[in-house]
Write a protein that holds these residues in place. Sequence first.
Motif, PDB file in Angstrom:
ATOM      1  N   LEU A  35       0.825  -1.208   0.000  1.00  0.00           N
ATOM      2  CA  LEU A  35       0.000   0.000   0.000  1.00  0.00           C
ATOM      3  C   LEU A  35       0.858   1.255   0.000  1.00  0.00           C
ATOM      4  N   GLY A  36       2.127   1.066   0.103  1.00  0.00           N
ATOM      5  CA  GLY A  36       3.059   2.185   0.146  1.00  0.00           C
ATOM      6  C   GLY A  36       4.442   1.658   0.460  1.00  0.00           C
ATOM      7  N   GLU A  37       5.371   2.560   0.726  1.00  0.00           N
ATOM      8  CA  GLU A  37       6.745   2.149   0.987  1.00  0.00           C
ATOM      9  C   GLU A  37       6.863   1.186   2.154  1.00  0.00           C
ATOM     10  N   ARG A  38       6.179   1.482   3.244  1.00  0.00           N
ATOM     11  CA  ARG A  38       6.292   0.653   4.446  1.00  0.00           C
ATOM     12  C   ARG A  38       4.916   0.248   4.975  1.00  0.00           C
ATOM     13  N   CYS A  39       4.013  -0.030   4.061  1.00  0.00           N
ATOM     14  CA  CYS A  39       2.636  -0.298   4.454  1.00  0.00           C
ATOM     15  C   CYS A  39       2.068  -1.425   3.588  1.00  0.00           C
ATOM     16  N   VAL A  40       1.543  -2.454   4.245  1.00  0.00           N
ATOM     17  CA  VAL A  40       0.906  -3.546   3.515  1.00  0.00           C
ATOM     18  C   VAL A  40      -0.463  -3.832   4.097  1.00  0.00           C
ATOM     19  N   GLY A  41      -1.277  -4.494   3.323  1.00  0.00           N
ATOM     20  CA  GLY A  41      -2.592  -4.927   3.763  1.00  0.00           C
ATOM     21  C   GLY A  41      -2.951  -6.203   3.047  1.00  0.00           C
ATOM     22  N   TRP A  42      -4.005  -6.834   3.490  1.00  0.00           N
ATOM     23  CA  TRP A  42      -4.466  -8.082   2.889  1.00  0.00           C
ATOM     24  C   TRP A  42      -5.866  -7.883   2.337  1.00  0.00           C
ATOM     25  N   VAL A  43      -6.161  -8.582   1.256  1.00  0.00           N
ATOM     26  CA  VAL A  43      -7.516  -8.560   0.708  1.00  0.00           C
ATOM     27  C   VAL A  43      -8.382  -9.383   1.670  1.00  0.00           C
ATOM     28  N   GLU A  44      -9.376  -8.740   2.239  1.00  0.00           N
ATOM     29  CA  GLU A  44     -10.194  -9.386   3.262  1.00  0.00           C
ATOM     30  C   GLU A  44     -10.801 -10.697   2.772  1.00  0.00           C
ATOM     31  N   SER A  45     -11.287 -10.722   1.540  1.00  0.00           N
ATOM     32  CA  SER A  45     -11.926 -11.936   1.030  1.00  0.00           C
ATOM     33  C   SER A  45     -10.938 -13.100   0.933  1.00  0.00           C
ATOM     34  N   GLU A  46      -9.659 -12.806   0.646  1.00  0.00           N
ATOM     35  CA  GLU A  46      -8.649 -13.864   0.576  1.00  0.00           C
ATOM     36  C   GLU A  46      -8.384 -14.452   1.963  1.00  0.00           C
ATOM     37  N   VAL A  47      -8.375 -13.602   2.976  1.00  0.00           N
ATOM     38  CA  VAL A  47      -8.181 -14.074   4.347  1.00  0.00           C
ATOM     39  C   VAL A  47      -9.388 -14.912   4.772  1.00  0.00           C
ATOM     40  N   GLN A  48     -10.593 -14.454   4.434  1.00  0.00           N
ATOM     41  CA  GLN A  48     -11.806 -15.203   4.765  1.00  0.00           C
ATOM     42  C   GLN A  48     -11.814 -16.572   4.069  1.00  0.00           C
ATOM     43  N   GLU A  49     -11.389 -16.605   2.797  1.00  0.00           N
ATOM     44  CA  GLU A  49     -11.310 -17.874   2.065  1.00  0.00           C
ATOM     45  C   GLU A  49     -10.312 -18.815   2.724  1.00  0.00           C
ATOM     46  N   TRP A  50      -9.194 -18.289   3.217  1.00  0.00           N
ATOM     47  CA  TRP A  50      -8.195 -19.096   3.896  1.00  0.00           C
ATOM     48  C   TRP A  50      -8.797 -19.726   5.155  1.00  0.00           C
ATOM     49  N   ILE A  51      -9.568 -18.935   5.909  1.00  0.00           N
ATOM     50  CA  ILE A  51     -10.214 -19.446   7.121  1.00  0.00           C
ATOM     51  C   ILE A  51     -11.217 -20.545   6.755  1.00  0.00           C
ATOM     52  N   LEU A  52     -12.028 -20.312   5.733  1.00  0.00           N
ATOM     53  CA  LEU A  52     -13.013 -21.315   5.308  1.00  0.00           C
ATOM     54  C   LEU A  52     -12.337 -22.609   4.870  1.00  0.00           C
ATOM     55  N   ALA A  53     -11.186 -22.499   4.220  1.00  0.00           N
ATOM     56  CA  ALA A  53     -10.443 -23.692   3.796  1.00  0.00           C
ATOM     57  C   ALA A  53      -9.973 -24.487   5.013  1.00  0.00           C
ATOM     58  N   ARG A  54      -9.564 -23.809   6.096  1.00  0.00           N
ATOM     59  CA  ARG A  54      -9.151 -24.505   7.318  1.00  0.00           C
ATOM     60  C   ARG A  54     -10.350 -25.258   7.903  1.00  0.00           C
ATOM     61  N   ILE A  55     -11.527 -24.646   7.863  1.00  0.00           N
ATOM     62  CA  ILE A  55     -12.735 -25.286   8.385  1.00  0.00           C
ATOM     63  C   ILE A  55     -13.077 -26.517   7.551  1.00  0.00           C
ATOM     64  N   GLU A  56     -12.972 -26.395   6.222  1.00  0.00           N
ATOM     65  CA  GLU A  56     -13.242 -27.543   5.345  1.00  0.00           C
ATOM     66  C   GLU A  56     -12.268 -28.679   5.621  1.00  0.00           C
ATOM     67  N   GLU A  57     -10.993 -28.363   5.798  1.00  0.00           N
ATOM     68  CA  GLU A  57      -9.995 -29.383   6.109  1.00  0.00           C
ATOM     69  C   GLU A  57     -10.360 -30.105   7.403  1.00  0.00           C
ATOM     70  N   ARG A  58     -10.765 -29.346   8.399  1.00  0.00           N
ATOM     71  CA  ARG A  58     -11.165 -29.937   9.680  1.00  0.00           C
ATOM     72  C   ARG A  58     -12.341 -30.882   9.500  1.00  0.00           C
ATOM     73  N   ASP A  59     -13.350 -30.429   8.751  1.00  0.00           N
ATOM     74  CA  ASP A  59     -14.543 -31.239   8.557  1.00  0.00           C
ATOM     75  C   ASP A  59     -14.252 -32.497   7.751  1.00  0.00           C
ATOM     76  N   LEU A  60     -13.396 -32.388   6.744  1.00  0.00           N
ATOM     77  CA  LEU A  60     -13.033 -33.557   5.947  1.00  0.00           C
ATOM     78  C   LEU A  60     -12.242 -34.567   6.787  1.00  0.00           C
ATOM     79  N   ALA A  61     -11.372 -34.076   7.657  1.00  0.00           N
ATOM     80  CA  ALA A  61     -10.601 -34.964   8.533  1.00  0.00           C
ATOM     81  C   ALA A  61     -11.533 -35.678   9.515  1.00  0.00           C
TER      82      ALA A  61
END
Length: 68
Positions: A35-61
Amino acid sequence: MRIIRLKEVMETTGLARSTVYKYISEGIFPKPVSLGERCVGWVESEVQEWILARIEERDLAKESLLGP
């Protein structure tokens, strides 16, 4: 689309800062967006998708442990 900063990523995932960056380096967590020289951020939807993938892994296990 919403960009979230590290504090919110940590609050949302429950991960520590060092763990977030460790997972990024291992390729298992979404990469931040510059976002700038010393500034970063994450796309919220990508973080949410990562969390959902962890939940799916748990449920499949859980299903594989219970069997057919």
